[in-house]
Design a protein around this motif. Sequence first.
Motif, PDB file in Angstrom:
ATOM      1  N   MET A   1      53.820  41.270  31.395  1.00 13.94           N
ATOM      2  CA  MET A   1      52.779  40.748  32.721  1.00 13.94           C
ATOM      3  C   MET A   1      51.533  41.509  32.524  1.00 13.94           C
ATOM      4  SD  MET A   1      53.727  40.055  36.531  1.00 13.94           S
ATOM      5  CE  MET A   1      52.312  39.588  37.457  1.00 13.94           C
ATOM      6  N   PRO A   2      50.334  40.878  31.806  1.00 11.25           N
ATOM      7  CA  PRO A   2      49.170  41.618  32.006  1.00 11.25           C
ATOM      8  C   PRO A   2      48.443  41.680  33.006  1.00 11.25           C
ATOM      9  CG  PRO A   2      49.024  39.563  30.489  1.00 11.25           C
ATOM     10  CD  PRO A   2      50.276  39.540  31.268  1.00 11.25           C
ATOM     11  N   GLY A   3      47.623  42.899  33.254  1.00 15.01           N
ATOM     12  CA  GLY A   3      46.935  42.895  34.597  1.00 15.01           C
ATOM     13  C   GLY A   3      46.167  41.768  34.951  1.00 15.01           C
ATOM     14  N   ARG A   4      45.228  41.147  33.912  1.00 11.60           N
ATOM     15  CA  ARG A   4      44.643  40.040  34.405  1.00 11.60           C
ATOM     16  C   ARG A   4      45.483  38.705  34.171  1.00 11.60           C
ATOM     17  NH1 ARG A   4      39.154  39.247  31.027  1.00 11.60           N
ATOM     18  NH2 ARG A   4      38.453  41.303  32.000  1.00 11.60           N
ATOM     19  N   PHE A   5      45.183  37.840  35.338  1.00 16.06           N
ATOM     20  CA  PHE A   5      45.903  36.549  35.327  1.00 16.06           C
ATOM     21  C   PHE A   5      46.087  35.866  33.970  1.00 16.06           C
ATOM     22  CE2 PHE A   5      46.555  32.128  36.551  1.00 16.06           C
ATOM     23  CZ  PHE A   5      48.149  32.200  36.850  1.00 16.06           C
TER      24      PHE A   5
ATOM     25  N   MET B   1      50.935  34.031  44.879  1.00 20.80           N
ATOM     26  CA  MET B   1      51.798  32.968  44.347  1.00 20.80           C
ATOM     27  C   MET B   1      51.358  32.944  42.668  1.00 20.80           C
ATOM     28  SD  MET B   1      53.574  31.040  45.817  1.00 20.80           S
ATOM     29  CE  MET B   1      53.905  30.922  47.678  1.00 20.80           C
ATOM     30  N   LYS B   2      50.268  33.392  42.283  1.00 21.20           N
ATOM     31  CA  LYS B   2      49.884  33.593  40.802  1.00 21.20           C
ATOM     32  C   LYS B   2      50.852  34.642  40.323  1.00 21.20           C
ATOM     33  CE  LYS B   2      45.131  31.844  40.304  1.00 21.20           C
ATOM     34  NZ  LYS B   2      43.818  32.344  40.610  1.00 21.20           N
ATOM     35  N   GLN B   3      50.976  35.743  41.088  1.00 25.68           N
ATOM     36  CA  GLN B   3      51.681  36.884  40.459  1.00 25.68           C
ATOM     37  C   GLN B   3      53.317  36.725  40.393  1.00 25.68           C
ATOM     38  OE1 GLN B   3      52.705  38.738  44.049  1.00 25.68           O
ATOM     39  NE2 GLN B   3      52.021  40.798  43.584  1.00 25.68           N
TER      40      GLN B   3
END
Lengths: 302, 242
Positions: free
Chosen positions: A81-85, A137-139
Amino acid sequence: MSIVKVNNLSKSYGKTEALKDISFEVKPGELFGFIGPDGAGKTTLLRILTSLIIPDKGTAEVLGYDVVKDYRKIRSSVGYMPGRFSLYQDLSVEENLKFFATIFGTTLEENYNLIKNIYIYLEPFKKRKAGKLSGGMKQKLALCCALIHKPDLLILDEPTTGVDPVSRDEFWEMLGGLKAEGITTVVSTPYMDEAKLCDRVALIQKGNILDIDKPSELIKRNYRKMYAIKSDNMYGLIKSLNEFENIDSVNIFGEYIHFTFNEGDENMDALKKYLSEKGITEIEYKEIKPDIEDIFIELMRK
Amino acid sequence: MNMEKIIDAENLTKKFGNFIAVNDVTFQVGQGEIFGFLGANGAGKTTAIKMLCGLLTPTGGKATVAGFDVFKETEKIKNNIGYMSQRFSLYEDLTVAENLEFYGGVYGLRKNIIKDKTDYFLKLLNMEEERNKLLKSLPLGWKQKLAFLTAIIHEPKIVFLDEPTGGVDPVMRRQFWTLIYKAAEEGTTVFVTTHYMDEAEYCGRISMMVDGKIAALDTPTKLKEKFNASTMHEVFVKIARG
């Protein structure tokens, strides 16, 4: 066997040394945290572990595979899971999940058990486009997508940055749940208070690992007698403490200021007398146990 | 509140279609206060800040900032406030001094005043040797401190700080807060949002937004008493989870 084994790893970008000769291991089933501010080297390290960039020196093995030679195997067996969405904003929640499942040759149904506890938060919004979700929620969706192929190792780059305290708590509960399922996780964070939620942590700053251990051990090892003090004139108190000659460190921590005396030079009565001369009389103080942030600051000074 | 009201909002509301982002919000902030503006993601903080900075016209209610009306006097508001966000907008290819000169110029300060301010700021930050260095050569924490001083170069009555300390190391974060304390002590009102709950404790008063409304507003000590919590983190979780 170690899940991650890193030896003398270095990486520079031009003159900037992002990682300076670092070594560590992550054991099966561990929840391992990299704790440090921006520019510490966290992202560079996690990108090396996921085979996305190549180190200058040293070696790194992930799940027994070399990050340079065996990158294909690493990419199919690690969840990242990269730092940027980095999900597809124009696809719905459900479509993103299906997409990632298909890429890894699996289905949403096959590993549903693993993501079930996280997906229940998302299910009411499964038709919503990912770009329209709130930060929390994105996370959660990104975590589901990283888990969909039942990875042997989960690598999360600052999953809780910029997320409110409630969503942060929920996210860490989920990581605890995954740990109970036996998943090994490497996670990075700039929030020092999250250290205590990890089995072991590496404190990282300017490309160096300052210390590495269980949170409780880090505190014991670097222990110094520490006081917390407050008054109704906090700014005056900070200034006065900084000017007092027998004091070694002064740092604000929430409603208190944490301070230590110079080694072997502890004199609370002299300090109280000095403060009252400065007009600071309404003080309240107590001896405290340092937390990880105290330790981090102490190690940075060394 | 017997001090001067720098923010005076009454029933302030903003709707986007059917969605009420800020719902009938009333609060005041006094001169020299450090006011913490907290809330979960999506609670309406950014919308509220945009209205207070004159960037977004409210749907209803009324508010003044630094004495100016958020409906009619938005240009005056912009001249009389300072603003700094996590993505602060200093110019990487200008030197430290040039950045200050640029922002001083934008706010219409005279050259000699800008020079005096620059001398004073660099001395305060212990950055005199960095005066002619390009901004991009400085560490993040230094840039953040410089961005804060740049935001108050025109001596605004109030400065808005939107997550100013994201990502900086624990030592720099504290140095930053010492600057904030100093500005407040000198009479500048500081309006700050943060996700670090220990920083919430540094504020004189805190408001907590939930679903567009202010769910709680008080000093950190009183909030902890009221919600029977030992830290602001617990207070936040209790309020946000309802």
